[in-house]
Scaffold this motif. Structure first.
Motif, PDB file in Angstrom:
ATOM      1  N   PRO A  19      38.713  33.590  37.957  1.00 31.36           N
ATOM      2  CA  PRO A  19      39.910  34.427  37.794  1.00 31.36           C
ATOM      3  C   PRO A  19      41.194  33.604  37.992  1.00 31.36           C
ATOM      4  CG  PRO A  19      38.290  35.561  39.136  1.00 31.36           C
ATOM      5  CD  PRO A  19      37.772  34.167  38.945  1.00 31.36           C
ATOM      6  N   SER A  20      42.275  34.069  37.385  1.00 25.22           N
ATOM      7  CA  SER A  20      43.550  33.367  37.486  1.00 25.22           C
ATOM      8  C   SER A  20      44.252  33.688  38.799  1.00 25.22           C
ATOM      9  CB  SER A  20      44.448  33.757  36.303  1.00 25.22           C
ATOM     10  OG  SER A  20      44.690  35.143  36.309  1.00 25.22           O
ATOM     11  N   TYR A  34      47.927  37.710  38.171  1.00 25.03           N
ATOM     12  CA  TYR A  34      47.301  38.725  37.314  1.00 25.03           C
ATOM     13  C   TYR A  34      48.241  39.899  37.091  1.00 25.03           C
ATOM     14  CZ  TYR A  34      46.169  41.132  41.751  1.00 25.03           C
ATOM     15  OH  TYR A  34      46.216  41.742  42.972  1.00 25.03           O
ATOM     16  N   ARG A  73      46.676  36.448  43.632  1.00 20.84           N
ATOM     17  CA  ARG A  73      45.443  36.647  44.390  1.00 20.84           C
ATOM     18  C   ARG A  73      45.347  35.635  45.524  1.00 20.84           C
ATOM     19  NH1 ARG A  73      43.363  37.338  38.916  1.00 20.84           N
ATOM     20  NH2 ARG A  73      42.123  39.259  38.725  1.00 20.84           N
TER      21      ARG A  73
END
Length: 294
Positions: free
Chosen positions: A290-291, A294, A4
């Protein structure tokens, strides 16, 4: 494994913070019973939702359900603390096993252990409308010093809504991101204060970039030293960040940590180290962000 960008991280974070339809339904479960209790005991004439849940800035699992209970003036006490106590006693009689308590300016009915399961009821005396063309309804609610202060949920919601619209509907998400830090890191700052402060900050911006503006909001809050805020709608007077001096000192300490972490996150992103930036955002949000992969 795909990765991301930081902006994607914030955009993917937003649905996690937004209450689900199930939460919204659960929030309505006790409304009718509370409403009947207040009508029977105080002749309540109107019961309506206020707060972040109705304004699109609440946090899933944390934000409680806020209502104003409009009660005829003759059924209120001149001393607002006495009124709160009477409302508390009536609701405690109806819900004896919930631990009904006063948390000025409201009475809290905790139906469960999570914030989303609590209902806050603020006794309100309708006093008229604002003098401008909008004619927002104005009420008096407990001021936490035995007296009453003015409040207008409609006016405050309209203020946030206008600033949000002027900036491509990115201000309400920014408010949610700041409130998520408050809840995940147990920062004792009023949600109402944060909502208005972030909107006030955003008034001076031409665009919103979540990571950069998170850092800048934290710095802004630090620069003003979390001092009381004059209501931008000129209705409620001054609005405090924290209810006690001890909470204010705790909030300032956690704000200092947030500034450091957000600056390190933005520096890492500027240097092309997106994974490192995610590490700092994740730390800021107590490992709920969030990581990177993903």
């Amino acid at each position: 494994m795909p990765t991301r960008t930081v902006d994607q991280g914030f955009r993917d974070f937003l649905p996690k913070l937004t209450p689900t339809s199930r939460e919204s339904t659960a929030a309505k479960n006790h409304r009718a019973t509370i409403e009947a209790c207040l009508k029977n005991n105080f002749g309540m004439t109107r019961f309506f939702r206020t707060g972040s849940l109705g304004n699109g800035t609440s946090i899933s699992g944390y934000s409680d359900v806020d209502y104003f209970a409009q009660i005829p003036t003759e059924n209120l006490n001149t001393n607002s603390t006495t009124t709160l106590r009477k409302v508390r006693n009536a609701l405690d009689t109806r819900f004896p096993d919930t631990g009904v308590n006063v948390s000025c300016p409201a009475v809290v009915v905790p139906f469960g252990t999570e914030g989303k399961e609590s209902t806050e009821v603020t006794p309100a005396d309708y006093i008229g409308v604002t003098s401008d063309d909008n004619e927002y309804k104005v009420y008096e609610i407990p001021d936490c010093s035995d007296g009453w202060m003015r409040s207008s949920p409609d006016a405050h919601n309209a203020y946030v809504r206008e600033v949000n619209g002027d900036l491509s509907n990115k201000v309400k998400p920014l408010i949610r991101f700041i409130k998520a830090w408050k809840y995940y890191r147990y920062v004792p700052i009023s949600s109402f204060y944060l909502e208005l402060r972030v909107a006030k900050y955003a008034e001076g911006e031409s665009s919103i970039v979540y990571a950069e503006d998170m850092k800048r909001v934290f710095s802004y809050l630090d620069r003003i030293d979390l001092r009381d805020m004059l209501d931008p709608m000129n209705i409620s007077g001054y609005i405090s960040a924290c209810s006690t001096d001890a909470k204010l000192e705790d909030a300032k300490s956690k704000l200092s940590t947030a500034i450091s972490r957000s600056e390190k996150a933005c520096d890492a992103e500027d240097n092309g180290d997106t994974e490192e930036a995610f590490k700092w955002w994740n730390l800021l949000y107590a490992y709920n962000f969030p990581s990177y992969r993903y």
